[in-house]
Motif scaffolding. Structure first.
Motif, short mmCIF file in Angstrom:
data_model
loop_
_atom_site.label_atom_id
_atom_site.label_comp_id
_atom_site.label_asym_id
_atom_site.label_seq_id
_atom_site.Cartn_x
_atom_site.Cartn_y
_atom_site.Cartn_z
N GLU A 21 23.84 -127.89 41.45
CA GLU A 21 22.95 -128.53 40.48
C GLU A 21 22.42 -129.87 40.98
O GLU A 21 21.65 -130.54 40.31
CB GLU A 21 23.65 -128.71 39.13
CG GLU A 21 23.74 -127.43 38.33
CD GLU A 21 24.89 -126.52 38.75
OE1 GLU A 21 25.66 -126.88 39.66
OE2 GLU A 21 25.01 -125.43 38.17
N PHE A 22 22.83 -130.26 42.19
CA PHE A 22 22.30 -131.47 42.81
C PHE A 22 21.39 -131.14 43.99
O PHE A 22 21.17 -131.97 44.87
CB PHE A 22 23.45 -132.39 43.25
CG PHE A 22 24.15 -133.03 42.08
CD1 PHE A 22 23.71 -134.24 41.57
CD2 PHE A 22 25.23 -132.39 41.47
CE1 PHE A 22 24.33 -134.82 40.47
CE2 PHE A 22 25.86 -132.97 40.37
CZ PHE A 22 25.41 -134.18 39.86
N ASN A 52 22.11 -134.96 36.53
CA ASN A 52 22.05 -136.34 37.02
C ASN A 52 23.47 -136.87 37.21
O ASN A 52 24.44 -136.13 37.00
CB ASN A 52 21.23 -137.22 36.07
CG ASN A 52 21.81 -137.30 34.67
OD1 ASN A 52 23.00 -137.04 34.45
ND2 ASN A 52 20.99 -137.68 33.71
N ALA A 53 23.60 -138.13 37.57
CA ALA A 53 24.91 -138.71 37.86
C ALA A 53 25.83 -138.71 36.63
O ALA A 53 27.05 -138.70 36.77
CB ALA A 53 24.74 -140.13 38.38
N ASP A 56 24.31 -134.87 32.97
CA ASP A 56 23.34 -134.33 32.02
C ASP A 56 22.25 -133.56 32.76
O ASP A 56 21.81 -133.97 33.84
CB ASP A 56 22.68 -135.46 31.22
CG ASP A 56 23.67 -136.28 30.42
OD1 ASP A 56 24.64 -135.69 29.89
OD2 ASP A 56 23.48 -137.52 30.32
N PHE A 57 21.80 -132.47 32.16
CA PHE A 57 20.68 -131.73 32.74
C PHE A 57 19.40 -132.54 32.55
O PHE A 57 19.24 -133.22 31.56
CB PHE A 57 20.55 -130.35 32.10
CG PHE A 57 21.61 -129.39 32.53
CD1 PHE A 57 21.51 -128.74 33.75
CD2 PHE A 57 22.72 -129.16 31.74
CE1 PHE A 57 22.50 -127.86 34.17
CE2 PHE A 57 23.71 -128.28 32.14
CZ PHE A 57 23.59 -127.64 33.36
N PHE A 58 18.52 -132.45 33.53
CA PHE A 58 17.23 -133.15 33.44
C PHE A 58 16.18 -132.38 34.21
O PHE A 58 16.51 -131.46 34.97
CB PHE A 58 17.35 -134.60 33.95
CG PHE A 58 17.42 -134.73 35.45
CD1 PHE A 58 16.31 -135.17 36.17
CD2 PHE A 58 18.58 -134.42 36.15
CE1 PHE A 58 16.37 -135.28 37.55
CE2 PHE A 58 18.63 -134.55 37.53
CZ PHE A 58 17.52 -134.98 38.23
N LYS A 59 14.92 -132.74 34.02
CA LYS A 59 13.81 -132.10 34.73
C LYS A 59 13.59 -132.84 36.04
O LYS A 59 13.03 -133.93 36.06
CB LYS A 59 12.55 -132.11 33.87
CG LYS A 59 12.65 -131.19 32.68
CD LYS A 59 11.33 -131.11 31.95
CE LYS A 59 11.43 -130.08 30.85
NZ LYS A 59 10.12 -129.82 30.23
N GLY A 63 9.52 -137.75 37.00
CA GLY A 63 10.14 -139.04 37.26
C GLY A 63 10.35 -139.31 38.74
O GLY A 63 9.59 -138.87 39.61
N GLU A 64 11.44 -140.03 39.03
CA GLU A 64 11.72 -140.52 40.38
C GLU A 64 11.95 -139.42 41.41
O GLU A 64 11.66 -139.60 42.59
CB GLU A 64 12.94 -141.44 40.35
CG GLU A 64 12.76 -142.69 39.53
CD GLU A 64 14.04 -143.49 39.42
OE1 GLU A 64 14.99 -143.25 40.20
OE2 GLU A 64 14.10 -144.36 38.55
N THR A 65 12.49 -138.31 40.99
CA THR A 65 12.84 -137.25 41.95
C THR A 65 11.66 -136.33 42.29
O THR A 65 11.72 -135.60 43.27
CB THR A 65 14.00 -136.40 41.40
OG1 THR A 65 13.62 -135.86 40.14
CG2 THR A 65 15.25 -137.24 41.25
#
Length: 161
Positions: A21-22, A52-53, A56-59, A63-65
């Protein structure tokens, strides 16, 4: 560390829960290293789910990624890496609003097939963004007009259910 040592350390880390997931974090820099050594590792540990760190799941394509993922997608696409392009493109498409995904994909299919200059590059262009989505009649007709031979099997495999 040298590439072999890094690969060994990553193989050990990949056994930990949630490593995949990373992908958004380790995928882009690994892809820029020795391709032959790291591509199989990337493919076997790839995930389109992003944590994320904080856990939590995120899109990841926002954003930054997003910039590093977009650069990665462009690099593997330019290298004609069909499997990685397909996975990254599908991951990016998943994060678009659900109602827009088909529309975005169909426009990309026509754009990519139109830009390809030979039957081989048209076949590759279609393979790179081959998803489980369906074509509509307008898009299927456009593909058929661009190149009947390359488009025919693609159209047949993407008919609506």
């Amino acid at each position: 560390p040298d590439d072999q040592a890094l690969r060994g350390k990553l193989e050990a880390l990949a056994q930990k829960p949630r490593f995949a997931e990373f992908t958004w974090l380790w995928g882009p820099p690994l892809s820029q290293r020795k391709r032959v050594l790291f591509r199989p590792f990337i493919l076997s540990n790839f995930s389109s789910f992003s944590l994320n760190a904080k856990g939590d799941f995120f899109k990841a394509w926002e954003g930054e990624t997003a910039a590093s993922l977009e650069k990665w997608l462009q690099a593997v696409d330019a290298a004609d890496d069909v499997e990685l392009t397909r996975r990254l493109y599908g991951w990016k498409l998943q994060q678009a609003p659900r109602k827009k995904q088909g529309e975005i994909w169909r426009a990309d299919v026509v754009r990519r097939l139109s830009a390809a200059k030979s039957p081989a590059t048209r076949f590759t262009a279609l393979a790179k963004i081959d998803t489980g989505l369906s074509l509509d009649a307008k898009t299927a007709s456009a593909l058929y007009e661009i190149d009947r031979a390359s488009a025919r099997p693609f159209i047949l495999s993407h008919l609506p259910w």
